[in-house]
Design an enzyme around this catalytic site. Structure first.
Site: not given
Ligand code: PEP
Ligand code: MG
Length: 906
Positions: A23, A92, A101, A103, A338, A454, A795, A863, A883
């Site tokens: 502010k 303020r 809101g 403070m 803001r 609010h 992965s 994953c 990825y």
């Molecule tokens: C993991 O272990 O991160 C995974 C993707 O496999 P799961 O959750 O099926 O064990």
């Protein structure tokens, strides 16, 4: 030179929010770009931290404040504590992060028995003078002297009762004088001291109170909930600003505005104002304000100036602004600005439109949308086919639909919310101290206040549904009920609110998933062009693959084959496979499973073509497909009783010579079922492991029963061959779970190579696919250089890898001790949700480096669940992953986060 703690608005650095608070920095910036801001100064956050640390203001602060007050006097021609033309100020709070809101703020500071007559004379308005005075005493009393609000409210109500009026406006100067005197007595009685009359003493107490509010419960709760860490905001600044009044008559007004519609993002004037009122009246929702468009008729010249102010603000900040203004005797002042907190729909739309208007570049358009907020766009709305009539209507204050049990106070909301119940917090109006109730509720319903009240602002910030100002509802908090005409809502009754229309319904109404807006599609297309990381989905069935595609997944990063076994027509075959007493029986079951799996793979590959699909070979322990030992024991007991009944029935039929008249089950049939269940029970006991997650699963299973993996590999490769023959360009990847050593990978790879040769020659086509390893054991990380000799991709299974790194059971930790760990800050986050960069992340980084030493083009992804979490995605980019893969509905979030990761890395 001693440290400088105080900056006037014309000298403070508008970019230094850390020192001056958001502010304060904006007040400085607005002053310096020539907007009409009332003169004032900022006391820094450094002063706050030193004060909180030593329980005393740093030396020299009060002298600096004194000098700045003098400057204000020079600029305004008024005198602080002066008898004739008194200077009044507001005090303020304002930290580097906006905490609406949370403070404290004090208005009209500088009033006392000496200055009040001056104010009255100067404004020629006695009623106005006493009104300002009573407001000051109450606010100062509450904030700075901890006098409970109710004590003031009781006196105020008493005066209204005696005067026979309902609304504040019905009170005349004498009434308000009476109110002021009563308030002074309340303070004296409660604190044991008279109300401070020295204006500098008032100022000092107020500054300390604002500093203290940084450590108040609601501010601390807010910071914890929104993960505001000290490096984001540390301490609050104090802004001392010359008071301007919107309540001096009908040429005065006060209002709040957004430079665009915060509900839809539309580029239009948006906001509310009240003629002859003070700012708090709008924000607190005490009077229901008018939409800003009405000002066009009522005060055309000021409306024009307001449009100009809005254009200047957005043009300068290049961001949607949430601003407050006051009109004092036809002069427009901007009191605050803001960055506007808007819901995700509005953020996305305004991003795309601001880019199209040339206001911001594409990079900014992407970065200003918080990926996590896209989650709001996945929120349900009411099924339009419902025919229920609304019970009441209020303002559509924060979009989204929610159902839950009515609760009438924040504490109860918190208790029930924590117990896992869905609740709607129903209040006349909300106050900052209700914040914990917001966190626990699905939605908020108020009977008073506007779209910028609010309740509305906080709910929007949280992405929770809110209906505000539903005036047809009378809320009786004390008796925990609300009435709408002759209908009574009691605590616990279920209601549904629609924050997009303002409708309130009795009971629960079905909801439907939202669809993507064109603007969101555009923004995500920009994100895909910007990002380096690809975003895959975890999807296990053709239906899930279709869904993943609709969310923009660039492939499937994890297809858990075991999930394909769960359909009712498949489970019995899987059970048959598990119960097999020898290889022959097992093979017979696998032969039945093969065509099923192959067809699934073919369908998934085709849906996703030409995108990659990573199929993981069977991972979970076998017993997961069988009933539990307890269940089987219960069933066997019941079956044995049933056998006795069957025997009795048969005996009775025989004695009565009725044989052949009963079509019922025979004893032999019951015996056959019992035998099967007993076999299952023996198998369950045989398969029992104390620690199944660390047991006979993954590649261990694949090596002890190679025929299972062979069936799956055959399914994948035959599906690939068939797709290829049909001209469908498919990119399958075979992934081995739970690997600890290259030996395991080698053995599976041999089986893959053997089947590849056979299938290639049978189908007369060269198969194109990749072979890779999950990295979800600590040992795999340490042997990554060897695994990369065989695997073409890695992965990270960060669910298991987190479990292994922490020695926390992923099944139990989150329900047992993890909440305590995160609440007490032992761990900053739940590592099963947010990648533990320091621990698990270090292993990942090492794995990538080692793997790529062996194979420089090794493809690496993630994953585990953390793959859809924006901060985790940033880390994945940093360590060079190719990825991320996450659940389908998180794919849009991950796509935007991947773009952020790229932009922030540059
Ligand atoms: C993991 O272990 O991160 C995974 C993707 O496999 P799961 O959750 O099926 O064990
Ligand atoms: Mg795993």
């Amino acid at each position: 030179m001693s440290k400088k703690y105080v900056y006037s608005f014309s000298e403070g650095d508008g970019k230094n929010k850390h020192l001056l608070g958001g502010k304060g920095a904006n007040l400085c910036e607005m002053t310096q770009i020539g907007l009409n801001v009332p003169p004032g100064f900022v006391i820094t956050t450094e002063a706050c931290l030193e004060y909180l640390d030593r329980k005393a203001l740093p030396a020299g602060v009060l002298e600096e404040v004194g000098r700045h007050v003098q400057l204000l006097e020079e600029k305004t021609g008024k005198r602080f504590g002066g008898e004739h033309n008194p200077l009044l100020v507001s005090v303020r709070s304002g930290s580097a992060m906006s905490m609406p809101g949370m403070m404290d703020t004090i208005l009209n500071l500088g009033l006392n028995a000496t200055t009040l007559p001056g104010l009255i004379k100067q404004t020629n308005n006695e009623r106005f003078g006493y009104d300002a005075y009573r407001r000051f005493i109450q606010l100062f009393g509450k904030v700075a002297l901890s006098v409970p609000d109710e004590l003031f409210d009781e006196e105020f109500d008493e005066v209204k009762r005696q005067a026979g009026v309902k609304a504040d406006v019905g009170l005349n100067a004498a009434h308000l004088k009476d109110v002021s005197e009563r308030f002074l007595r309340v303070v004296h009685h409660h604190t044991g001291k008279p109300f401070p009359s020295d204006v500098f003493e008032q100022l000092e107490i107020a500054i300390k109170a604002v500093f203290n509010s940084w450590m108040g419960k609601r501010a601390i709760d807010y910071r914890r909930e929104f993960h505001i860490t000290p490096d984001m905001a540390n301490g609050t600044a104090v802004n001392v600003v010359t008071m301007v009044f919107g309540n001096m008559g009908n040429d005065c007004a006060t209002g709040v505005g957004f430079t665009r519609n915060p509900g839809t993002g539309e580029n239009e004037m948006f906001g509310e104002y009240l003629v002859n009122a003070q700012g708090e009246d709008v924000v607190a929702g005490i009077r229901t304000p008018k939409p800003v468009h009405e000002m066009k008729e009522e005060m055309p010249e000021l409306y024009r100036q307001l449009v100009e102010l809005r254009d200047k603000l957005e043009g300068h900040y290049k961001e949607v602004q949430d601003y407050e203004y006051t009109i004092e005797k036809s002069t427009l002042y901007c009191l605050q600005t803001r960055n506007g907190k808007m819901n995700a729909t509005a953020m996305v739309r305004s991003s795309v439109e601001m880019f199209n208007e040339g206001l911001i570049d594409r990079e900014r358009a992407l970065l200003r949308v918080n990926p996590d907020h896209l989650e709001q766009l996945l929120h349900p709305c009411l099924d339009p086919s419902h025919h229920q009539k609304p019970l009441a209507q209020g303002l559509p204050a924060s979009p989204g639909a929610a159902s839950g049990r009515c609760v009438f106070d924040a504490d109860q909301a918190e208790i029930l919310g924590r117990a896992g119940q869905k609740v709607i917090l129903v209040r006349e109006e909300t106050k900052p101290e209700d914040i914990h109730g917001f966190f626990a509720s699905q939605g908020i319903l108020t009977s008073r206040g506007g779209k910028t009240s609010h309740a509305a602002v906080v709910a929007r910030g949280m992405g929770k549904a809110c209906v505000a100002g539903a005036e047809g509802i009378k809320v009786h908090s004390r008796s925990r009920q609300a009435t709408i005409g002759d209908i009574t809502l009691r605590e616990g009754d279920i209601i549904t609110i629609d924050g997009s229309t303002g409708d309130v319904y009795l009971g629960e109404i079905p909801t439907i998933e939202p669809t993507f807006s064109e603007e969101l599609k555009t923004l995500l297309a920009w994100a895909d062009e910007t990002a380096q990381l690809k975003v895959m989905a975890n999807a296990d069935t053709p239906v899930a693959a279709q869904l993943a595609l609709s969310y923009g997944a660039m492939g499937i990063g994890l297809c858990r084959t075991e999930r394909m076994f769960n359909a009712t027509d498949r489970l019995p075959i899987v059970v048959e496979m598990i119960l097999a007493r020898n290889l022959e029986e097992r093979q017979a079951a696998l032969d039945k499973l093969l065509p099923i799996q192959r067809e699934d793979f073919k369908e998934i590959f085709t849906i996703m073509a030409p995108r990659p699909v990573t199929v993981r070979l069977l991972d979970p322990p076998m017993h997961e497909f069988l009933p539990s030992e307890h269940q089987l024991e219960d069933e066997l007991r019941a079956l044995e009783q049933y056998r006795t009944v069957v025997r009795g029935r048969i005996a009775a039929f025989g004695a009565l010579n009725l044989a052949g008249t009963s079509e019922n089950v025979t004893e032999e049939q019951v015996n056959a079922v019992i035998a099967k269940k007993e076999l299952m029970l023996r198998k369950v006991r045989e398969l029992y492991e104390v620690n199944p997650m660390l047991g006979h699963r993954g590649v261990r299973l694949g090596l002890t029963y190679p025929e299972i993996y062979e069936m799956q590999i055959r399914g994948i490769l035959e599906a690939t061959a068939q797709c290829q023959k049909e001209g469908i360009q498919v990119t399958p990847e075979i992934m081995v779970p739970q690997v600890i050593t290259s030996q395991e990978l080698r053995l599976v790879k041999e089986s893959v190579d053997k089947l590849r040769a056979e299938i290639e020659s049978r189908y007369g086509t060269k198969l194109s696919f990749r072979f890779g390893s999950m990295i979800e054991t600590v040992r795999a990380c340490t042997r990554a250089h060897e695994l990369a000799g065989i695997a073409e991709f890695f992965s990270f299974g960060t669910n298991d890898l987190t479990q292994a790194t922490f020695s926390f059971s992923r099944e139990d930790a989150e329900n047992k001790f993890l909440p305590l760990y995160t609440e007490h800050g032992i761990l900053h986050d739940n590592p099963f949700e947010v990648l533990d960069v320091n621990g698990v992340g270090t292993l990942m980084q090492m794995t990538v480096e080692r793997g790529r030493q062996t194979k420089s083009d090794l493809k690496v992804g993630i994953c585990g669940e953390q793959g859809g979490h924006p901060a985790s995605i940033r880390f994945c980019q940093k360590i060079g992953l190719n990825y991320v893969s996450c659940s389908a509905p998180r794919v849009p979030i991950a796509r935007l986060a991947a773009a952020h990761a790229q932009l922030l890395a540059q």
